[in-house]
Scaffold this motif. Structure first.
Motif, short mmCIF file in Angstrom:
data_model
loop_
_atom_site.label_atom_id
_atom_site.label_comp_id
_atom_site.label_asym_id
_atom_site.label_seq_id
_atom_site.Cartn_x
_atom_site.Cartn_y
_atom_site.Cartn_z
N UNK A 37 0.88 -1.16 0.00
CA UNK A 37 0.00 0.00 0.00
C UNK A 37 0.92 1.22 0.00
N UNK A 38 0.92 1.95 -1.09
CA UNK A 38 1.77 3.13 -1.23
C UNK A 38 0.90 4.37 -1.24
N UNK A 39 0.99 5.14 -0.17
CA UNK A 39 0.19 6.37 -0.06
C UNK A 39 -1.29 6.10 -0.31
N UNK A 40 -1.79 4.96 0.21
CA UNK A 40 -3.20 4.64 0.10
C UNK A 40 -3.60 3.89 -1.15
N UNK A 41 -2.65 3.53 -2.02
CA UNK A 41 -2.97 2.81 -3.24
C UNK A 41 -2.18 1.51 -3.29
N UNK A 42 -2.87 0.40 -3.59
CA UNK A 42 -2.22 -0.90 -3.66
C UNK A 42 -1.41 -1.04 -4.95
N UNK A 43 -0.18 -1.57 -4.79
CA UNK A 43 0.67 -1.79 -5.96
C UNK A 43 1.42 -3.10 -5.78
N UNK A 44 1.68 -3.78 -6.88
CA UNK A 44 2.43 -5.03 -6.88
C UNK A 44 3.84 -4.76 -7.39
N UNK A 45 4.84 -4.98 -6.55
CA UNK A 45 6.23 -4.80 -6.95
C UNK A 45 6.82 -6.15 -7.33
N UNK A 46 7.65 -6.15 -8.36
CA UNK A 46 8.32 -7.36 -8.81
C UNK A 46 9.82 -7.16 -8.71
N UNK A 47 10.51 -8.25 -8.37
CA UNK A 47 11.96 -8.18 -8.19
C UNK A 47 12.65 -7.61 -9.42
N UNK A 48 13.49 -6.60 -9.19
CA UNK A 48 14.31 -6.05 -10.28
C UNK A 48 13.62 -5.05 -11.17
N UNK A 49 12.33 -4.75 -10.93
CA UNK A 49 11.60 -3.79 -11.76
C UNK A 49 11.40 -2.48 -10.99
N UNK A 50 12.23 -1.47 -11.20
CA UNK A 50 12.09 -0.21 -10.46
C UNK A 50 10.82 0.54 -10.88
N UNK A 51 10.30 1.34 -9.96
CA UNK A 51 9.11 2.15 -10.25
C UNK A 51 9.54 3.59 -10.50
N UNK A 52 8.70 4.39 -11.16
CA UNK A 52 9.05 5.78 -11.44
C UNK A 52 9.29 6.62 -10.19
N UNK A 53 8.68 6.23 -9.05
CA UNK A 53 8.84 7.02 -7.83
C UNK A 53 9.95 6.49 -6.93
N UNK A 54 10.86 5.69 -7.47
CA UNK A 54 12.07 5.34 -6.72
C UNK A 54 12.00 4.11 -5.86
N UNK A 55 11.05 3.21 -6.11
CA UNK A 55 10.97 1.96 -5.35
C UNK A 55 11.52 0.81 -6.18
N UNK A 56 12.21 -0.12 -5.49
CA UNK A 56 12.76 -1.29 -6.16
C UNK A 56 12.71 -2.47 -5.20
N UNK A 57 12.05 -3.55 -5.62
CA UNK A 57 12.01 -4.76 -4.82
C UNK A 57 13.30 -5.54 -5.05
N UNK A 58 14.10 -5.70 -3.99
CA UNK A 58 15.37 -6.40 -4.09
C UNK A 58 15.17 -7.90 -4.01
N UNK A 59 14.36 -8.35 -3.05
CA UNK A 59 14.08 -9.77 -2.90
C UNK A 59 12.79 -9.94 -2.11
N UNK A 60 12.14 -11.09 -2.30
CA UNK A 60 10.91 -11.39 -1.55
C UNK A 60 10.69 -12.89 -1.53
N UNK A 61 10.27 -13.38 -0.38
CA UNK A 61 9.86 -14.78 -0.24
C UNK A 61 8.86 -14.85 0.89
N UNK A 62 8.55 -16.07 1.36
CA UNK A 62 7.52 -16.23 2.39
C UNK A 62 7.93 -15.65 3.73
N UNK A 63 9.23 -15.39 3.92
CA UNK A 63 9.69 -14.88 5.21
C UNK A 63 9.76 -13.36 5.27
N UNK A 64 9.87 -12.70 4.14
CA UNK A 64 9.97 -11.25 4.17
C UNK A 64 10.44 -10.70 2.84
#
Length: 214
Positions: A37-64
């Motif tokens: 939830x980014x500023x009240x809006x749901x978004x799906x981040x994918x590993x290695x795909x940066x967003x225009x507002x400076x977010x980048x998912x480095x890694x994700x799994x069931x633990x965090x």
């Protein structure tokens, strides 16, 4: 099939540069993906795909997940909270005192059910007897793989399994390797290295401190 973990995690007051993300809350985790939830809006981040507002998912799994925001990386895990200074989550700590027998024993939960545990740095993985596994509701014969282990009494037949959850105090890990040993021994769950390798251990005299790494 992807396992989704809904996080009881609220991020409050994180400060970001003007025009960037102001509030971020993790809603769910998937392998290689995270729903936020980014500023009240749901978004799906994918590993290695940066967003225009400076977010980048480095890694994700069931633990965090590890998310980078404007060049700063932050780890997000279950029940961990982040303060406004963006200095990282508060690490959880468990204190275990040595008993009169020289052992470190404590109480925790396995798959949500309470059990007594004995810290055993000599055990490769978490280990328990088939009697205790049955009491904890673990269907080790169906879910596990037949194997064998060397114990103080010699070789024993066992089942290799993966535990959904182990929790001691505020430290919780998921998907932990374990073995179920045929018979009535050990009397307590042996808290072996498949769990202990994922936390920080420190001995201070009669006290053992365990801290979460993230």
């Amino acid at each position: 099939m992807a396992v989704t973990l809904f996080l009881l995690l609220a991020i409050g007051g994180i400060s970001f540069p003007a025009g960037a993300v102001e509030r971020l809350r993790v809603l769910a985790l998937f392998p290689g993906k995270v729903l936020v939830d980014v500023d009240g809006r749901n978004r799906l981040l994918k590993t290695g795909n940066p967003t225009p507002d400076g977010m980048l998912l480095i890694s994700a799994n069931a633990r965090g997940a590890v998310i980078e925001v404007d060049g700063r990386r932050q780890s997000y895990t279950l029940d961990r909270r982040v303060g406004g200074s963006f200095e990282g989550p508060e690490l959880q700590e468990v204190q275990i005192w040595r008993d009169i027998h020289g052992a470190y024993r404590t109480h925790g939960t396995v798959n949500g059910r309470g059990t007594d545990m004995l810290v055993d740095t000599g055990a490769t993985s978490v280990a328990m007897s088939e009697m205790e596994a049955t009491r904890l509701g673990i269907n080790y014969r169906k879910q596990g793989r037949r194997t064998g282990v060397n114990t103080a009494s010699g070789f024993a037949n066992a089942y290799s399994i993966v535990l959904d959850q182990i929790r001691v105090g505020e430290i919780e890990l998921r998907q932990v390797d374990a073995v179920v040993i045929e018979g009535s021994a050990p009397r307590q769950v042996l808290w072996g290295m498949s769990f202990l390798n994922q936390v920080e251990m420190e001995k201070k005299g009669e006290l053992m401190l365990l801290r979460s790494k993230f």
